[in-house]
Motif scaffolding. Structure first.
Motif, short mmCIF file in Angstrom:
data_model
loop_
_atom_site.label_atom_id
_atom_site.label_comp_id
_atom_site.label_asym_id
_atom_site.label_seq_id
_atom_site.Cartn_x
_atom_site.Cartn_y
_atom_site.Cartn_z
N VAL A 73 -4.29 -5.27 20.08
CA VAL A 73 -2.88 -5.68 20.06
C VAL A 73 -1.98 -4.52 20.48
CG1 VAL A 73 -1.01 -6.54 18.61
CG2 VAL A 73 -3.32 -7.42 18.30
N GLN A 78 2.84 -9.15 22.61
CA GLN A 78 2.53 -9.15 21.18
C GLN A 78 3.32 -10.24 20.46
OE1 GLN A 78 3.58 -5.16 20.10
NE2 GLN A 78 1.71 -4.25 20.91
N LEU A 99 3.69 -1.84 13.65
CA LEU A 99 3.00 -3.02 14.17
C LEU A 99 2.31 -3.78 13.05
CD1 LEU A 99 2.06 -4.79 16.50
CD2 LEU A 99 0.15 -3.23 16.84
#
Length: 271
Positions: free
Chosen positions: A5, A13, A156
């Motif tokens: 990712v 994403q 993230l």
């Protein structure tokens, strides 16, 4: 998985995250293929759970980072966040008054919005869950946008935790549309199609939120608070009342507590 990712462009994403949440809505809608009779207590418990997830996400994933990001600015950190939160609620209030929709479990005569009686029940139910999904998509897009611009308060893992939590609570939202339609005489296929269709708005609103903060970085604390305010409005006006309309108040409340706890753990552990 996280490394894969990380290698993707931020916009991809966001798209993948919201396709996942849309897929979870479809998973909930697909329950119509497994049973024709659905326990109302189970549906109310799932709605309560969804409300708990949304409340926890509003604070842990949105308001708390927004307050951190707003520190050190020309105005007090709480001021920008408070304005954004209230404007998010006001925005959803306006949408709620304009968009024709029907709460899950509610009779047709309680439909809201402009000229709801001119719409089919299926359309009103889909629009109700679509109303839920607008702030959820915005929240995901803004969270990934914060990570993309390198905000120290964003990660993230935190954005992924938010997407996972919203995805989990999308299961009951999909079922909240498809199962009542099945009871109303719609075929399993049509009930599923209408149920999953409500999740389509999440990728769209997520991209809007992502682009807003990616191009206007100072907007980030306001945008996070705006998404939180919109989510809290939906929980208070739609989700909690719908979970208690059939008299399963205690079950709905305990499910809300469980949902809040799980989302809090997800955000703290991963974020």
């Amino acid at each position: 998985m996280l490394d894969f990712v990380l290698e993707l462009k931020p916009i991809y994403q966001v798209i993948i995250a919201t396709l996942f949440t849309w897929g979870m809505t479809a998973l909930g809608a697909a329950l119509v293929f497994t049973t024709k009779t659905f326990n109302q207590k189970y549906l109310d418990a799932m709605l309560g759970f969804a409300g708990g997830v949304m409340i926890a996400a509003s604070f842990w994933s949105l308001l708390s980072p927004a307050l951190e990001m707003a520190e050190g600015g020309k105005i007090p950190s709480w001021a920008q966040v408070a304005v954004g939160f209230l404007m998010g609620g006001a925005f959803l209030f306006a949408v709620d008054k304009l968009l024709p929709h029907l709460h899950p479990n509610a009779p047709m005569n309680s439909a809201e919005g402009i000229r709801p009686k001119e719409r089919k029940r299926s359309t009103l139910l889909v629009l109700a869950i679509t109303l839920h999904n607008i702030p959820e998509g915005l929240a995901i897009g803004v969270s990934f946008g914060a990570f993309a611009i390198g905000s120290p308060s964003a990660s993230l893992a935190g954005a992924l935790a938010l997407a996972i939590g919203i995805g989990i609570q999308n299961i009951p939202e999909g079922a909240a549309v498809s199962m009542p339609l099945l009871r109303d005489g719609y075929s399993r296929k049509k009930s599923f199609i209408f149920g999953q269709f409500s999740g389509m708005v999440e990728p769209i609103s997520a991209i809007i939120g992502f682009l807003a903060v990616a191009f206007i970085e100072p907007l980030l604390p306001f945008a996070l608070a705006f998404a939180a305010g919109a989510m809290i409005f939906v929980v208070a006006e739609e989700v909690i009342p719908s979970s208690q309309e059939e008299g399963n108040k205690d079950l709905a409340v305990m499910s809300l507590m469980v949902g809040f706890t799980i989302m809090m753990i997800l955000d703290v552990a991963l974020g």
